[in-house]
Design an enzyme around this catalytic site. Structure first.
Site, short mmCIF file in Angstrom:
data_model
loop_
_atom_site.label_atom_id
_atom_site.label_comp_id
_atom_site.label_asym_id
_atom_site.label_seq_id
_atom_site.Cartn_x
_atom_site.Cartn_y
_atom_site.Cartn_z
CE LYS A 142 -10.46 -0.82 -3.02
NZ LYS A 142 -9.31 -1.76 -1.97
CE LYS B 177 -4.37 -1.44 1.46
NZ LYS B 177 -5.73 -1.25 1.91
CE LYS C 197 -4.53 -8.53 -2.10
NZ LYS C 197 -4.95 -8.75 -1.04
#
Ligand code: TYM
Length: 337
Positions: free
Chosen positions: A204, A119, A201
């Protein structure tokens, strides 16, 4: 009566950030393992809105997604009469225990967290303190309810492991305060990969490779038709995660939604091309998600019902959370008010 059942049952807890629309990875990796457990376990499931703001959120979208997520939890089979469903920010004990546990989490441990590294690479303009200390809050989410099992996808295993380290450290100083929680997942659903880039993976952030729970059947069918298969020459449906990641991912998805084993799937599609297989996986997913989408849409239109669910949920969750927090405050030496 209630106290008795609670004492004999084991506890399960998990949560999802309402930072995006729920997708097939969330469903197969987590929610599918939560439902149908309430006879055996005391179940706590929440919308992790405190976690969601580690990345900037549009407030109106966050509110909408939090309610949609609740409607989807219920539509996935989590009966609010039998499961405690709540919004994380409604139970203030999460933030409070999060602070205490932050003092029992090491800088080095937090620096090693994969989700933090991912992130912070993605949001370089906003590498904030919350993003870094997030696993201490997640440990608090878990430990407030003293669960036996935490059903999550494989990407969250590292955070559950860190929680276990915190338990060991804290209990080592203060005695048996926290129960040691176990990571729980199923083989097929633990790591659902992106349909267009199966080395990543499903998430969204790559919407073309991601199937959302509320998506229209024709869009789901299109995404599966376009799913990447492998460039090997044998062109057969065979499980080999390393050399055939695209086909193996589709096999995992098919296995998870139909309950079929890998051998059975290989036999079913023996001699058939990838096209037939991809269509079949798409159809199986569409039929799995159809009742969820329809039920969630129905529930979402009843705002008063949703409100009663999250209010009751917060009340029940707070009672359990407060008991743990009080014990922790006493152990560390805070004077009771
Ligand atoms: P989050 O919100 O990223 O994801 C929610 C759940 O979905 C699973 N998941 C997947 N499983 C399989 N394949 C995928 N592609 C996939 N993508 C997501 C995740 O493993 C997770 O189970 N930190 C957590 C939220 C959280 C939490 C908690 C979970 C906060 N506090 C306490 C359990 C207990 C998170 O970011 O999950």
């Amino acid at each position: 009566m209630e106290a008795n059942t609670t004492e004999t049952k084991k506890t399960m807890l998990s949560g999802i950030q309402p930072s995006g629309d729920l997708h097939l990875g969330n469903y197969l990796g987590a929610i599918k393992n939560w439902s149908g457990r309430s006879d055996e376990f005391d179940c706590f499931y929440f919308m992790a809105d405190l976690h969601a703001i580690t990345v900037r959120q549009n407030p109106a979208d966050l509110r909408r997604r939090t309610l949609e997520q609740l409607a989807q939890y219920i539509a996935c089979g989590l009966d609010p009469e039998k499961n405690t469903l709540f919004i994380q920010s409604h139970v203030h004990q999460h933030a409070e225990l999060g602070w205490v546990l932050g003092c029992f989490t090491m800088f080095g441990e937090l620096s090693r967290m994969t989700q933090f590294k991912d992130k912070s690479a993605k949001h370089q303009d906003n590498i904030n303190g919350g993003l870094f200390t997030y696993p201490s809050l997640m440990a608090a989410d878990i430990l407030l309810y003293q669960p036996d099992f935490v059903p999550v996808g494989a990407d969250q295993k590292q955070h559950v492991e860190l929680t276990r380290n915190i338990v060991q450290r804290f209990n080592g100083v203060y005695g048996d305060v926290f129960k040691m929680p176990e990571f729980y997942s199923t083989k097929e659903g633990a790591r659902v990969m992106c349909l267009t880039a199966p080395e990543n993976k499903m998430s969204k952030s790559a919407p073309e490779g991601c199937v959302f729970l509320m998506e229209k059947p024709e869009d789901i069918a299109r995404k599966f038709k376009r799913a990447i298969t492998d460039s090997d020459t044998e062109h057969c449906v065979r499980f080999d995660a390393e050399n055939k990641p695209g086909v193996s991912n589709l096999m995992n998805i098919y296995a998870a939604v139909t309950g079929k084993g890998m051998d059975e799937i290989e036999t079913e599609f023996d001699g058939q091309g990838y096209g037939t297989f991809k269509t079949a996986v798409g159809e199986a997913v569409i039929e799995t998600l159809r009742p969820i989408r329809e039920e969630a849409t129905r529930i979402l239109s009843d705002k008063a019902y949703l409100e009663s669910v999250y209010r009751n949920g917060a009340e029940k969750a707070s009672r359990v959370a407060e008991k743990t927090l009080r014990k922790v405050y006493k152990k560390v030496g805070f004077i009771p008010r």
